[in-house]
Design a protein around this motif. Structure first.
Motif, PDB file in Angstrom:
ATOM      1  N   HIS B 209       0.897  -1.170   0.122  1.00  0.00           N
ATOM      2  CA  HIS B 209       0.099   0.133  -0.081  1.00  0.00           C
ATOM      3  C   HIS B 209       0.783   1.255  -0.111  1.00  0.00           C
ATOM      4  O   HIS B 209       0.614   2.227  -0.352  1.00  0.00           O
ATOM      5  N   VAL B 210       1.956   1.226   0.536  1.00  0.00           N
ATOM      6  CA  VAL B 210       2.881   2.344   0.639  1.00  0.00           C
ATOM      7  C   VAL B 210       3.964   2.408  -0.667  1.00  0.00           C
ATOM      8  O   VAL B 210       4.802   3.383  -0.680  1.00  0.00           O
ATOM      9  N   ALA B 211       3.905   1.206  -1.551  1.00  0.00           N
ATOM     10  CA  ALA B 211       4.774   1.349  -2.632  1.00  0.00           C
ATOM     11  C   ALA B 211       4.771   2.278  -3.398  1.00  0.00           C
ATOM     12  O   ALA B 211       3.410   2.825  -3.905  1.00  0.00           O
ATOM     13  N   GLY B 212       5.755   3.041  -3.859  1.00  0.00           N
ATOM     14  CA  GLY B 212       5.717   3.930  -4.746  1.00  0.00           C
ATOM     15  C   GLY B 212       5.340   5.361  -3.951  1.00  0.00           C
ATOM     16  O   GLY B 212       5.170   6.496  -4.444  1.00  0.00           O
ATOM     17  N   ARG B 213       5.143   5.264  -2.646  1.00  0.00           N
ATOM     18  CA  ARG B 213       4.661   6.570  -1.789  1.00  0.00           C
ATOM     19  C   ARG B 213       5.801   6.520  -0.603  1.00  0.00           C
ATOM     20  O   ARG B 213       5.905   7.629   0.162  1.00  0.00           O
ATOM     21  N   CYS B 214       6.377   5.389  -0.193  1.00  0.00           N
ATOM     22  CA  CYS B 214       7.225   5.200   0.820  1.00  0.00           C
ATOM     23  C   CYS B 214       8.575   6.002   0.280  1.00  0.00           C
ATOM     24  O   CYS B 214       8.840   5.920  -0.721  1.00  0.00           O
ATOM     25  N   VAL B 215       8.861   7.127   1.402  1.00  0.00           N
ATOM     26  CA  VAL B 215      10.214   7.627   1.064  1.00  0.00           C
ATOM     27  C   VAL B 215      11.475   7.181   1.681  1.00  0.00           C
ATOM     28  O   VAL B 215      12.546   8.087   1.802  1.00  0.00           O
ATOM     29  N   ASP B 216      11.140   6.011   2.325  1.00  0.00           N
ATOM     30  CA  ASP B 216      12.472   5.504   2.934  1.00  0.00           C
ATOM     31  C   ASP B 216      12.867   6.252   4.075  1.00  0.00           C
ATOM     32  O   ASP B 216      13.975   6.415   4.446  1.00  0.00           O
ATOM     33  N   CYS B 217      12.005   6.892   5.087  1.00  0.00           N
ATOM     34  CA  CYS B 217      12.488   7.704   6.149  1.00  0.00           C
ATOM     35  C   CYS B 217      12.849   6.898   7.281  1.00  0.00           C
ATOM     36  O   CYS B 217      13.514   7.316   7.999  1.00  0.00           O
ATOM     37  N   GLY B 218      12.403   5.528   7.239  1.00  0.00           N
ATOM     38  CA  GLY B 218      12.719   4.704   8.562  1.00  0.00           C
ATOM     39  C   GLY B 218      11.950   4.792   9.698  1.00  0.00           C
ATOM     40  O   GLY B 218      12.147   4.188  10.719  1.00  0.00           O
ATOM     41  N   ALA B 219      10.812   5.579   9.415  1.00  0.00           N
ATOM     42  CA  ALA B 219       9.802   6.259  10.748  1.00  0.00           C
ATOM     43  C   ALA B 219       9.558   4.678  11.146  1.00  0.00           C
ATOM     44  O   ALA B 219       9.227   4.406  12.362  1.00  0.00           O
ATOM     45  N   CYS B 220       9.145   4.026  10.606  1.00  0.00           N
ATOM     46  CA  CYS B 220       8.395   2.784  10.810  1.00  0.00           C
ATOM     47  C   CYS B 220       9.184   1.678  11.578  1.00  0.00           C
ATOM     48  O   CYS B 220       9.070   1.113  12.677  1.00  0.00           O
ATOM     49  N   GLN B 221      10.472   1.615  11.309  1.00  0.00           N
ATOM     50  CA  GLN B 221      11.323   0.905  11.805  1.00  0.00           C
ATOM     51  C   GLN B 221      12.065   1.454  13.055  1.00  0.00           C
ATOM     52  O   GLN B 221      12.133   0.539  14.076  1.00  0.00           O
ATOM     53  N   ARG B 222      11.882   2.450  13.173  1.00  0.00           N
ATOM     54  CA  ARG B 222      12.316   3.228  14.288  1.00  0.00           C
ATOM     55  C   ARG B 222      11.353   3.088  15.442  1.00  0.00           C
ATOM     56  O   ARG B 222      11.647   3.047  16.555  1.00  0.00           O
ATOM     57  N   ALA B 223       9.986   3.095  15.074  1.00  0.00           N
ATOM     58  CA  ALA B 223       8.943   2.976  16.013  1.00  0.00           C
ATOM     59  C   ALA B 223       8.664   1.408  16.250  1.00  0.00           C
ATOM     60  O   ALA B 223       8.240   1.516  17.610  1.00  0.00           O
ATOM     61  N   CYS B 224       9.357   0.573  15.667  1.00  0.00           N
ATOM     62  CA  CYS B 224       8.921  -0.875  16.066  1.00  0.00           C
ATOM     63  C   CYS B 224       9.719  -1.102  17.409  1.00  0.00           C
ATOM     64  O   CYS B 224      10.651  -1.009  17.627  1.00  0.00           O
ATOM     65  N   PRO B 225       9.008  -1.581  18.378  1.00  0.00           N
ATOM     66  CA  PRO B 225       9.513  -1.776  19.778  1.00  0.00           C
ATOM     67  C   PRO B 225      10.139  -3.297  19.662  1.00  0.00           C
ATOM     68  O   PRO B 225      10.771  -3.419  20.433  1.00  0.00           O
ATOM     69  N   MET B 226       9.944  -3.966  18.792  1.00  0.00           N
ATOM     70  CA  MET B 226      10.261  -5.290  18.566  1.00  0.00           C
ATOM     71  C   MET B 226      11.667  -5.515  17.593  1.00  0.00           C
ATOM     72  O   MET B 226      11.910  -6.695  17.312  1.00  0.00           O
ATOM     73  N   GLY B 227      12.165  -4.230  16.870  1.00  0.00           N
ATOM     74  CA  GLY B 227      13.027  -4.482  16.333  1.00  0.00           C
ATOM     75  C   GLY B 227      12.885  -5.081  14.777  1.00  0.00           C
ATOM     76  O   GLY B 227      13.875  -5.660  14.482  1.00  0.00           O
ATOM     77  N   VAL B 228      11.653  -5.209  14.363  1.00  0.00           N
ATOM     78  CA  VAL B 228      11.399  -6.103  13.144  1.00  0.00           C
ATOM     79  C   VAL B 228      11.960  -5.078  12.283  1.00  0.00           C
ATOM     80  O   VAL B 228      12.077  -4.112  11.832  1.00  0.00           O
ATOM     81  N   ASP B 229      12.674  -6.068  11.117  1.00  0.00           N
ATOM     82  CA  ASP B 229      13.421  -5.238  10.098  1.00  0.00           C
ATOM     83  C   ASP B 229      12.525  -5.171   8.981  1.00  0.00           C
ATOM     84  O   ASP B 229      12.162  -5.943   8.100  1.00  0.00           O
ATOM     85  N   LEU B 230      11.791  -3.794   8.947  1.00  0.00           N
ATOM     86  CA  LEU B 230      10.835  -3.599   8.170  1.00  0.00           C
ATOM     87  C   LEU B 230      11.375  -3.144   6.662  1.00  0.00           C
ATOM     88  O   LEU B 230      10.784  -2.854   5.723  1.00  0.00           O
ATOM     89  N   ARG B 231      12.477  -2.518   7.067  1.00  0.00           N
ATOM     90  CA  ARG B 231      13.037  -1.465   5.853  1.00  0.00           C
ATOM     91  C   ARG B 231      13.631  -2.187   4.986  1.00  0.00           C
ATOM     92  O   ARG B 231      13.436  -2.118   3.623  1.00  0.00           O
ATOM     93  N   ILE B 232      13.842  -3.545   4.840  1.00  0.00           N
ATOM     94  CA  ILE B 232      14.354  -4.351   3.861  1.00  0.00           C
ATOM     95  C   ILE B 232      13.296  -4.618   2.841  1.00  0.00           C
ATOM     96  O   ILE B 232      13.434  -4.766   1.640  1.00  0.00           O
ATOM     97  N   LEU B 233      12.055  -4.659   3.382  1.00  0.00           N
ATOM     98  CA  LEU B 233      10.653  -5.066   2.542  1.00  0.00           C
ATOM     99  C   LEU B 233      10.371  -3.616   1.864  1.00  0.00           C
ATOM    100  O   LEU B 233      10.204  -3.604   0.631  1.00  0.00           O
ATOM    101  N   ASN B 234      10.479  -2.569   2.709  1.00  0.00           N
ATOM    102  CA  ASN B 234      10.243  -1.328   1.990  1.00  0.00           C
ATOM    103  C   ASN B 234      11.341  -0.953   0.895  1.00  0.00           C
ATOM    104  O   ASN B 234      10.867  -0.369  -0.105  1.00  0.00           O
ATOM    105  N   ARG B 235      12.376  -1.263   1.177  1.00  0.00           N
ATOM    106  CA  ARG B 235      13.428  -0.903   0.155  1.00  0.00           C
ATOM    107  C   ARG B 235      13.380  -1.831  -1.079  1.00  0.00           C
ATOM    108  O   ARG B 235      13.650  -1.317  -2.175  1.00  0.00           O
ATOM    109  N   LYS B 236      12.930  -2.983  -0.664  1.00  0.00           N
ATOM    110  CA  LYS B 236      12.772  -3.803  -1.825  1.00  0.00           C
ATOM    111  C   LYS B 236      11.684  -3.326  -2.989  1.00  0.00           C
ATOM    112  O   LYS B 236      11.865  -3.075  -4.298  1.00  0.00           O
ATOM    113  N   MET B 237      10.708  -2.758  -2.096  1.00  0.00           N
ATOM    114  CA  MET B 237       9.474  -2.049  -3.160  1.00  0.00           C
ATOM    115  C   MET B 237      10.131  -0.743  -3.761  1.00  0.00           C
ATOM    116  O   MET B 237       9.574  -0.446  -4.736  1.00  0.00           O
TER     117      MET B 237
END
Lengths: 344, 277, 285
Positions: B209-237
């Motif tokens: 849903h955020v593909a093509g709109r995500c600016v790779d700011c990393g806010a999602c990963q920083r907010a994650c309390p569990m340290g999930v690597d969300l960025r690899i997925l976003n950066r793939k998109m």
């Protein structure tokens, strides 16, 4: 008061593995978590507390409450889901979390309504806590009058005295264990050490962060101007509530296939917008303002009024993990009249 | 950075005191080491409490979505890209916001970051942003070299950590749906458990849903309390969108979002027999 | 370390069969479901008082709370009137006579019958919020109970005649000497034999005394808002006016944490509150 050599304790704990499952703090990528322990050496040098609170063991993030079958041409069959009732030892619980169990008991094991799943897990669990010697910077149990050496909520509390543990019981179950070998009555030297530790923490525990105003009229607290200010930076995510050892709000929803269904209870959060939203669309807590107010007042006013204790144990998880550094300690200070900075 | 924060404070104070804005959204000192915290300043004299340092990590663009007052916002490079997106998607009206652009205060920049200085602003604070380089997506490309089994295992391991607190979604300025699909119950798209399947549906759907709109700011990963690597997925998109549409989100105000528009010539390598791969 | 006593799973519903479905309005989005116990033995354990609610399970969809519209004096059945608004109610509206649902309860407190004893009663209802008032009326009109209460005055209004619940029963009640019932609709309609006007105005017209009386108000928020001053003017004190609240609920037993107003849980401490109690709470509902 009892004591035991650390090596003897872990041998004893290992010996329990035959009859019981043991959960202990294990270091994972994301942090310490209570995970199954099968007897190998525990790495606890950097352990302050687990990332997720201990409530998970009694009130898991999600579980089925009932199950049903909907076969064509037959009446629906409904069955209660049996909670896992395997005897469990929880080792390494911190005193703040141990206290949180007593608070959850008041909710899930009340005089009128009892939660079967919670209660069965609770009765099957033996809690062995570890007193804290080095609190984290986000810890504030002592600001709430809770000692890092408190045994409340633990069956057994262990206090680190170097090569041995001092052991105290807070329940009959715990006392029975401590009376048997390999535990032995504490030597005067051990007791002296414990008293010295206690003296330090007692001094620190004098102050309470919970302001007087919260014991007053709700009508006054409810309309304070700070509610209009502090909510703005909150993202309304569920970090604080999910990581809170005393937050117990949950949702119930059905998960179904064509022929089978299960009614699932899952953690929910008063920070979420749809938490209180009616089917009609009406929402009594429409913005972050009402939701933050609910979270703070639930912990520090409503819960004390209903269950005679503050629903915060000062573990600091919400402080440490909030994505925007919303700090509940600052809210309490401001409620207490302190007008410090803009960090709130 | 001293000069930088002085300029920010002066400008913010001026904007408030001359009535050009009612609120300034910026950062002030936090309560934990290394963490500055978002703040909403309404009085000129409070502008001295503004900070611009290593701890200013949150993407503030998010807050403009809920802000009803006329606001000034202090932003760095990636926040400005989010802002451009929000303007492009008509979520904000440009005349309601005064943009105070400042160079990114993070000395250790985020890997792959290309835009440390704001791409949109009304006032630009002086000061040099750290160096940026061309993003070669080597993390994504390295990951792509793993076997499908290894990639799956990694992704499953990461997603299994998720406790579904939705901090990633709520921290993301691109995630502004009035009702997120996870909360929709007519029909209920995804279960509320943290079983792998439910977690996967949440994260994969969000990434799409955020593909093509995500600016790779990393806010999602920083907010994650569990340290999930969300960025690899976003950066793939991000890489997919870049390669398919030669597009990077939030760089120019006039850009049309590739996944919001349809062109018969759009590449469609993911459709059976469609497009050139 | 075994369980000292058997604790029942509080989420296990009774199995119920839909005995009858009545469409209450021309739009067909308001239906009354009469449920019977599939297992005879359950009937004796579902003991309720007017004003209580229960959770209905639509298997395959979920559970939602509804005020009980039947009276305990109506043996063997439990009745609910349900407006189609969300997920569960939509699924419930598809069900027909003979289908099975679950029922969990009774839950919550009830109309304070002990406080009503010996008193004149004024019941004011609006729209489809008349359900637990119907329960109360049926209970009081029961031969065994009628003597325990004074005069019974009912004001019930809806936008138009089609939106009034329990139309046949209302006609029957109108013919009885032991209940003084006033039906009203917002605007005149041909063939309408009752009153025309909003509920607060009609209440002011027909209720003349608060002496030895209590009032019960159930309806949409705006109706309640304008009825309260009228009742106060007639002389009812906050202690003698009662209402029932609706909140989003899940567990119904005070644990899931979403239906509180201040320190009161609507599911456990309510849904019935006196105005005096509500005045002490914030208006967060």
């Amino acid at each position: 008061m009892y004591e035991i050599l650390k090596d003897d304790f872990f041998l004893w704990l290992k010996g329990q593995l035959g009859q019981k499952e043991i959960l202990a703090p294990r270091l994972k990528e994301e942090g310490y978590l209570f995970l199954p322990w099968d007897g190998e050496e525990l790495e606890l040098t950097g352990y302050t507390n687990t990332l997720k609170p201990v409530k998970d063991a009694f009130f898991p993030q999600w579980e089925a409450l009932i199950r049903y079958r909907m076969d064509k041409g037959k009446p629906v069959q409904v069955m209660g889901e049996n909670p896992a009732t395997k005897p469990l030892i929880l080792f390494g619980v911190r005193p703040c979390d141990a206290r949180s169990i007593l608070l959850l008991d008041r909710v899930f094991n009340g005089p009128k309504y009892k939660d079967q799943h919670y209660r069965e897990r609770r009765e099957n669990t033996f809690v062995i806590s570890l007193a804290c010697s080095e609190p984290a910077s986000t810890c504030f149990c002592q600001d709430l009058g809770i000692s890092p050496l408190a045994k409340e909520g633990s069956d057994i509390l262990l206090v680190d005295l170097g090569d041995k543990f001092l052991a105290l019981a807070d329940t009959l179950k715990g006392e029975e264990i401590l009376q048997e070998r390999p535990f032995s009555p504490a030597t005067p030297g051990s007791m002296d050490k414990f008293q010295a530790l206690q003296g330090v923490s007692r001094q620190a525990a004098a102050a309470s962060l919970v302001p007087e105003i919260l014991s007053g009229e709700l009508s006054q607290v409810f309309v304070l101007p700070l509610w209009d200010e502090i909510y703005r930076k909150c993202l309304n995510c569920g970090v604080c509530t999910y990581l809170c050892p005393t937050c117990h709000c949950f949702d119930i929803s059905d998960e179904t296939t064509d022929t089978e269904g299960r009614r699932v209870r899952s953690w929910d959060s008063c920070m979420f917008g749809n938490f209180t939203q009616h089917g009609s669309g009406h929402n009594p807590r429409p913005t972050g303002k009402e939701r933050i107010r609910q979270r703070v007042l639930h912990k520090f006013k409503y819960f004390p009024e209903n269950y005679l204790a503050v629903a915060c144990v000062g573990c600091g998880r919400c402080v440490a993990k909030c994505p925007v550094n919303f700090d509940i300690r600052e809210v309490l200070k401001r409620l207490g009249g302190c007008q410090d900075d803009m960090s709130m | 950075m001293d000069k930088c924060i002085r300029e920010i404070r002066d400008k913010a104070q001026e904007l408030l005191e001359t009535g050009q804005v009612e609120v300034v959204i910026g950062f002030t000192a936090g309560t934990l080491p290394g963490k500055s915290t978002p703040c909403f300043i309404t009085r000129g004299e409070d502008c001295k409490l503004l900070v611009w340092d290593e701890g200013c990590k949150n993407n503030l663009a998010n807050y403009l979505l809920k802000e009803k007052r006329k606001a000034a916002i202090i932003i760095k490079g990636c926040d400005s890209r989010s802002l451009v997106n929000l303007l492009t998607e008509n979520q904000l009206s440009r005349d309601r916001v005064v943009i105070l652009g400042a160079p990114c205060p993070l000395t250790e920049g985020c890997e792959g970051c290309q835009i440390k200085s704001p791409v949109i602003y009304d006032y630009l604070v002086s000061g040099k942003a750290g160096k940026t380089g061309e993003d070669d997506f080597h993390d994504v490309k390295t990951f792509a070299r793993l076997s499908p089994q290894e990639r799956k295992e990694y992704f499953y391991k990461e997603v299994s950590k998720c406790i579904r607190c939705y901090a990633c979604r709520n921290a993301c300025p691109a995630c502004y749906c009035r009702e997120c699909f996870v909360e929709n119950n007519l029909p209920q798209w995804v279960g509320k458990s943290t079983q792998l399947a439910d977690n996967l549906i949440f994260h994969l759907t969000r990434a799409l849903h955020v593909a093509g709109r995500c600016v790779d700011c990393g806010a999602c990963q920083r907010a994650c309390p569990m340290g999930v690597d969300l960025r690899i997925l976003n950066r793939k998109m991000l890489l997919e969108v870049k390669e398919l549409y030669q597009f990077e989100a939030g760089l120019k105000e006039e850009q049309e979002l590739p996944l919001n528009t349809y062109d018969p010539g759009d590449p469609e390598p993911f459709l059976a027999g469609g497009g050139e791969a | 370390m075994t369980c000292q006593c058997e604790i029942k799973n509080p989420y296990l519903p009774y199995q119920m069969e839909i005995l009858e479905v009545v469409e209450e309005n021309p739009e067909k989005d308001l239906k009354t479901f009469t449920l019977g116990f599939l297992n005879e033995a359950d009937h004796g354990t579902f003991l309720y008082t007017p004003g209580q609610f229960a959770e209905i399970s639509v298997f395959g969809t979920g559970e939602a709370p509804f005020g009980i519209a039947s009276s305990p004096t109506e043996k063997g059945i439990v009745r609910f009137s349900v407006k189609k608004v969300g997920r569960v109610t939509t699924a419930l509206h598809i069900l027909e006579k003979g289908d099975l649902v679950g029922l969990r309860g009774p839950l919550g407190n009830s109309w304070p019958l002990e406080k009503f004893a010996g008193k004149n009663l004024v019941l004011v209802g609006g729209g489809f919020a008349f359900t637990t008032l119907r329960s109360l009326v049926c209970y009081i009109l029961d031969e065994e109970n009628r003597k325990n209460y004074g005069n019974l005055t009912v004001v019930y209004g809806a936008r138009n005649p089609g939106q009034l619940l329990y139309k046949e029963e209302l006609q029957d009640w109108s013919a009885r000497p032991d209940i003084d019932i006033h039906l009203t609709i917002d605007r005149p309609v041909e063939g309408w034999w009752g009153k025309v006007g909003f509920v607060p105005a009609v209440t002011e017209q027909v209720v003349t005394s608060s002496e030895n009386a209590v009032a019960v108000v159930c309806g949409p928020p705006v109706m309640i808002k304008f009825t309260l001053p009228v009742l106060k003017k007639i002389g009812f004190t906050s202690e003698n006016i009662f209402t029932s609240l609706e909140m989003k609920m899940k567990c119904g037993i005070g644990m899931c944490g979403r239906c509180n107003i201040g320190n009161k849980f609507v599911c456990k401490d309510g849904p019935v509150f006196s105005m005096a109690e509500l005045e002490k709470l914030p208006a967060e509902y």
